[in-house]
Design an enzyme around this catalytic site. Structure first.
Site, PDB file in Angstrom:
ATOM      1  N   HIS A 149     -37.772  16.203 -42.215  1.00 37.83           N
ATOM      2  CA  HIS A 149     -36.458  15.846 -41.673  1.00 37.83           C
ATOM      3  C   HIS A 149     -36.655  14.759 -40.617  1.00 37.83           C
ATOM      4  O   HIS A 149     -37.781  14.448 -40.243  1.00 37.83           O
ATOM      5  CB  HIS A 149     -35.793  17.070 -41.028  1.00 37.83           C
ATOM      6  CG  HIS A 149     -36.544  17.560 -39.830  1.00 37.83           C
ATOM      7  ND1 HIS A 149     -37.615  18.435 -39.941  1.00 37.83           N
ATOM      8  CD2 HIS A 149     -36.453  17.242 -38.510  1.00 37.83           C
ATOM      9  CE1 HIS A 149     -38.122  18.643 -38.732  1.00 37.83           C
ATOM     10  NE2 HIS A 149     -37.441  17.936 -37.849  1.00 37.83           N
ATOM     11  N   HIS A 161     -38.700   9.436 -37.100  1.00 37.64           N
ATOM     12  CA  HIS A 161     -39.898   9.654 -37.907  1.00 37.64           C
ATOM     13  C   HIS A 161     -39.778  10.992 -38.641  1.00 37.64           C
ATOM     14  O   HIS A 161     -38.926  11.809 -38.317  1.00 37.64           O
ATOM     15  CB  HIS A 161     -41.152   9.658 -37.026  1.00 37.64           C
ATOM     16  CG  HIS A 161     -41.188  10.813 -36.083  1.00 37.64           C
ATOM     17  ND1 HIS A 161     -40.494  10.824 -34.894  1.00 37.64           N
ATOM     18  CD2 HIS A 161     -41.810  12.021 -36.154  1.00 37.64           C
ATOM     19  CE1 HIS A 161     -40.692  11.983 -34.281  1.00 37.64           C
ATOM     20  NE2 HIS A 161     -41.488  12.730 -35.026  1.00 37.64           N
TER      21      HIS A 161
END
Length: 189
Positions: A47, A133
């Protein structure tokens, strides 16, 4: 017998489509033997974190849900591209190994809306700059130093992965399970 209490943590994140999770997982599997990290993230747990809440009382979570729904109501799905690799922590023994996202104004705007809604609900959030990220592995375990410099890492991820960002999710953490993140609320863009 005393019960061990584990604190549940919550966070808001951008959900990745299943096909993107699969491609990232295949990439991770192809490089695991070269990069001995202690823990590789389960593909269902990939995620992009937008706001980490930590432990949260139910009433404050309900308030965030209301505020998030309103805050993102004007946003539509938008394109993102996973284009690089990087690390956090010491360069010779990184704490986190991640896949980076190409800069995207829509992602910054959505994150700002989610972050602001969580602060309005009374959460004290981390103030570090947003660095979108996807964590792929944790805790370097190699006998030698991590073998790639930042510049070399940029060349190591050769096939960018593009997708549509379509959902913001409130996740609950279950440290004793795998996958360890459970979606408890979903907000479509």
């Amino acid at each position: 017998m005393r019960q061990q209490q584990t604190q549940t943590h919550y966070f808001y994140a951008l959900k990745l489509p299943n096909e993107v999770k699969q491609k990232l997982n295949e990439y991770c599997q192809s490089i695991q033997s070269e990069f001995p990290f202690s823990r590789w993230v389960h593909k269902e747990d990939y995620h992009i974190t937008l706001a980490f809440l930590g432990h949260a009382p139910q009433d404050k979570l309900e308030t965030t849900k209301m505020l998030i729904k309103a805050a993102i109501s004007e946003f539509k799905a938008f394109p993102l591209t996973i284009q690089s690799l990087g690390t956090f922590g010491r360069s010779d023994a990184p704490r986190i190994f991640w896949a980076g996202i190409e800069p995207a104004p829509s992602l910054v705007d959505v994150r700002a809306a989610v972050f602001s809604a969580c602060e309005q609900a009374g959460f004290k959030l981390e103030t570090r700059p947003f660095h979108p990220h996807i964590t792929m592995a944790r805790k370097w375990q190699g006998d030698a130093s991590f073998p790639l410099s930042t510049a070399e890492l940029e060349k190591y991820f050769t096939t960018p992965i593009s997708f549509q960002a379509q959902e913001i999710v409130l996740y609950q953490t279950h440290l004793d399970k795998s996958p360890k993140y459970e979606a408890v609320a979903i907000f479509p863009l």
